[in-house]
Design an enzyme around this catalytic site. Structure first.
Site, short mmCIF file in Angstrom:
data_model
loop_
_atom_site.label_atom_id
_atom_site.label_comp_id
_atom_site.label_asym_id
_atom_site.label_seq_id
_atom_site.Cartn_x
_atom_site.Cartn_y
_atom_site.Cartn_z
N GLN A 28 0.85 -1.20 0.00
CA GLN A 28 0.00 0.00 0.00
C GLN A 28 0.88 1.25 0.00
OE1 GLN A 28 -3.44 -0.36 2.98
NE2 GLN A 28 -2.14 -2.06 3.55
N HIS A 75 -1.66 1.30 -4.08
CA HIS A 75 -2.08 2.69 -3.92
C HIS A 75 -1.25 3.65 -4.76
CE1 HIS A 75 -4.17 1.80 0.22
NE2 HIS A 75 -4.83 1.32 -0.81
N SER A 129 -2.37 -1.43 9.47
CA SER A 129 -3.44 -1.48 10.46
C SER A 129 -4.59 -2.36 9.96
CB SER A 129 -3.95 -0.07 10.76
OG SER A 129 -4.38 0.55 9.57
N CYS A 166 1.33 19.04 -17.70
CA CYS A 166 1.63 17.96 -18.64
C CYS A 166 2.44 18.47 -19.82
CB CYS A 166 0.30 17.36 -19.13
SG CYS A 166 0.49 16.01 -20.30
N VAL A 188 3.59 4.15 -1.04
CA VAL A 188 3.85 4.90 -2.27
C VAL A 188 5.26 5.48 -2.28
CG1 VAL A 188 1.41 5.47 -2.63
CG2 VAL A 188 2.81 7.00 -1.22
N ASP A 189 6.07 5.13 -1.25
CA ASP A 189 7.35 5.82 -1.07
C ASP A 189 8.50 5.31 -1.93
OD1 ASP A 189 8.17 3.44 0.27
OD2 ASP A 189 7.59 4.24 2.23
N CYS A 237 -1.61 12.93 -16.06
CA CYS A 237 -2.30 14.12 -16.55
C CYS A 237 -3.79 14.03 -16.24
CB CYS A 237 -2.07 14.28 -18.05
SG CYS A 237 -2.90 15.74 -18.69
N CYS A 296 0.02 17.78 -23.20
CA CYS A 296 -1.16 18.60 -23.55
C CYS A 296 -1.27 19.90 -22.75
CB CYS A 296 -2.44 17.77 -23.42
SG CYS A 296 -2.93 17.54 -21.70
P1 OAD Z 1 -1.52 2.79 9.21
O1 OAD Z 1 -0.90 4.06 9.69
O2 OAD Z 1 -2.99 2.68 9.23
O3 OAD Z 1 -0.94 1.56 10.05
C1 OAD Z 1 0.44 1.41 10.23
C2 OAD Z 1 0.69 0.15 11.02
O4 OAD Z 1 2.09 -0.04 11.12
C3 OAD Z 1 0.12 0.15 12.43
O5 OAD Z 1 -0.64 -1.02 12.65
C4 OAD Z 1 1.39 0.17 13.32
O6 OAD Z 1 1.20 -0.53 14.55
C5 OAD Z 1 2.37 -0.53 12.43
N1 OAD Z 1 3.78 -0.22 12.71
C6 OAD Z 1 4.33 0.87 13.26
N2 OAD Z 1 5.67 0.76 13.33
C7 OAD Z 1 5.98 -0.46 12.81
C8 OAD Z 1 7.20 -1.18 12.60
N3 OAD Z 1 8.39 -0.65 12.94
N4 OAD Z 1 7.13 -2.41 12.05
C9 OAD Z 1 5.93 -2.96 11.70
N5 OAD Z 1 4.76 -2.32 11.87
C10 OAD Z 1 4.78 -1.09 12.41
O7 OAD Z 1 -0.92 2.53 7.73
P2 OAD Z 1 -1.47 1.59 6.58
O8 OAD Z 1 -2.12 0.38 7.14
O9 OAD Z 1 -0.40 1.43 5.59
O10 OAD Z 1 -3.91 5.25 1.93
O11 OAD Z 1 -2.59 2.52 5.95
C11 OAD Z 1 -3.27 2.09 4.82
C12 OAD Z 1 -3.63 3.25 3.94
O12 OAD Z 1 -4.26 4.28 4.71
C13 OAD Z 1 -2.45 3.98 3.32
O13 OAD Z 1 -1.98 3.35 2.14
C14 OAD Z 1 -3.00 5.33 3.05
C15 OAD Z 1 -3.71 5.56 4.34
O14 OAD Z 1 -4.77 6.46 4.31
C16 OAD Z 1 -4.19 6.34 1.20
O15 OAD Z 1 -3.64 7.40 1.33
C17 OAD Z 1 -5.25 6.10 0.17
#
Ligand code: OAD
Length: 239
Positions: free
Chosen positions: A89, A107, A178, A136, A91-92, A115, A139
């Site tokens: 998920q 994501h 999460s 762009c 994007v980095d 564009c 265009c």
């Molecule tokens: P979250 O911020 O919801 O969850 C990050 C998770 O990483 C949490 O469960 C933390 O406990 C865990 N965590 C923290 N440090 C850690 C470590 N050192 N090792 C392992 N786990 C660790 O991030 P995502 O689940 O990625 O989407 O969020 C999903 C999506 O929500 C993202 O892609 C983004 C966001 O809104 C969009 O922007 C559309």
């Protein structure tokens, strides 16, 4: 780790040890800014410069960050040559920089722009795109970050590949997410339903922890290298 298909699912936590904030933890990205103001099509239409500033800052931060042992361990699993897919998920771009090749970006990517008029999409690796918003070269219309925003569908081919891998996998590692954001979080559930052994790696328990076959509590950059050591997979065979 067995010899079957391996699927690794990652979220923001995998980049935490590279100094990149997660979204929902204390001090996370969504604590400082309302996602509805920077990560929706409506927000972009209302104030593209504000949204671009948010993504430009994230680009600059990601550009200065380095992949950590968790990214490298995941690339090392792929390098063993077993059937493998990474669905992230994030994007980095840190997985790519650690050497991961068989990956789908659910994501999108901070390093791609699209564009808003002609839909031309290309890679742009500059850490700063100012003046904002960029335009762009084909265009002349405004460019947008090629990331997935709330209320937008996931890229169909990428999500389809991840769904297929979830159904085929023998082992699934769910790392640093999460498991709150759908449809990405449906992949670990699909894998469980198809009989995969699903291991969650996260220092905290999540909404998925009780479902997982195993929860390994700890930072990914510690737990994953330890798992590889136990499985006899060398870390150093990757860049
Ligand atoms: P979250 O911020 O919801 O969850 C990050 C998770 O990483 C949490 O469960 C933390 O406990 C865990 N965590 C923290 N440090 C850690 C470590 N050192 N090792 C392992 N786990 C660790 O991030 P995502 O689940 O990625 O989407 O969020 C999903 C999506 O929500 C993202 O892609 C983004 C966001 O809104 C969009 O922007 C559309």
């Amino acid at each position: 780790m067995g010899r079957g298909n391996v699927l690794v699912l990652t979220g923001a936590g995998v980049s935490r040890e590279s100094g990149i904030a997660t979204f929902r933890d204390a001090g996370g990205v969504w604590e400082g800014v309302d996602p509805m103001q920077v990560a929706t099509p409506r927000a972009f239409a209302a104030d593209p410069k504000f949204v671009w500033r948010f993504y430009d800052a994230r680009r600059a931060h990601a550009a200065s960050a380095q992949p950590n042992p968790a990214h490298r361990a995941i690339a090392a699993i792929e390098a063993t040559g077993r059937p493998f897919l990474l669905a992230t998920q994030n994007v980095d771009g840190l997985h790519e920089r650690a050497g991961s090749k068989k990956l789908v970006r659910l994501h999108g990517s901070l390093w791609r722009v699209r564009c808003t008029a002609c839909a031309a999409e290309h890679e742009d690796l500059r850490p700063k795109l100012e003046p904002l918003p960029p335009h762009c070269t084909v265009c002349g219309a405004m460019l947008r970050p090629a990331v997935v925003w709330f209320e937008e569908p996931l890229p169909m081919i990428e999500f389809g590949r991840a769904q297929f891998a979830a159904r085929e996998a023998e082992l699934v590692l769910v790392v640093g997410t999460s498991s709150l954001v759908y449809p990405a979080a449906s992949l670990q559930m699909a894998a469980l339903e198809s009989g995969a052994y699903v291991v969650e790696i996260n220092p905290e328990t999540t909404s998925f922890s009780a479902e997982a076959n195993e929860h390994l509590a700890g930072p990914a950059g510690v737990v994953l290298p330890a798992l590889l050591l136990a499985a006899g997979i060398p870390m150093e065979q990757v860049v």
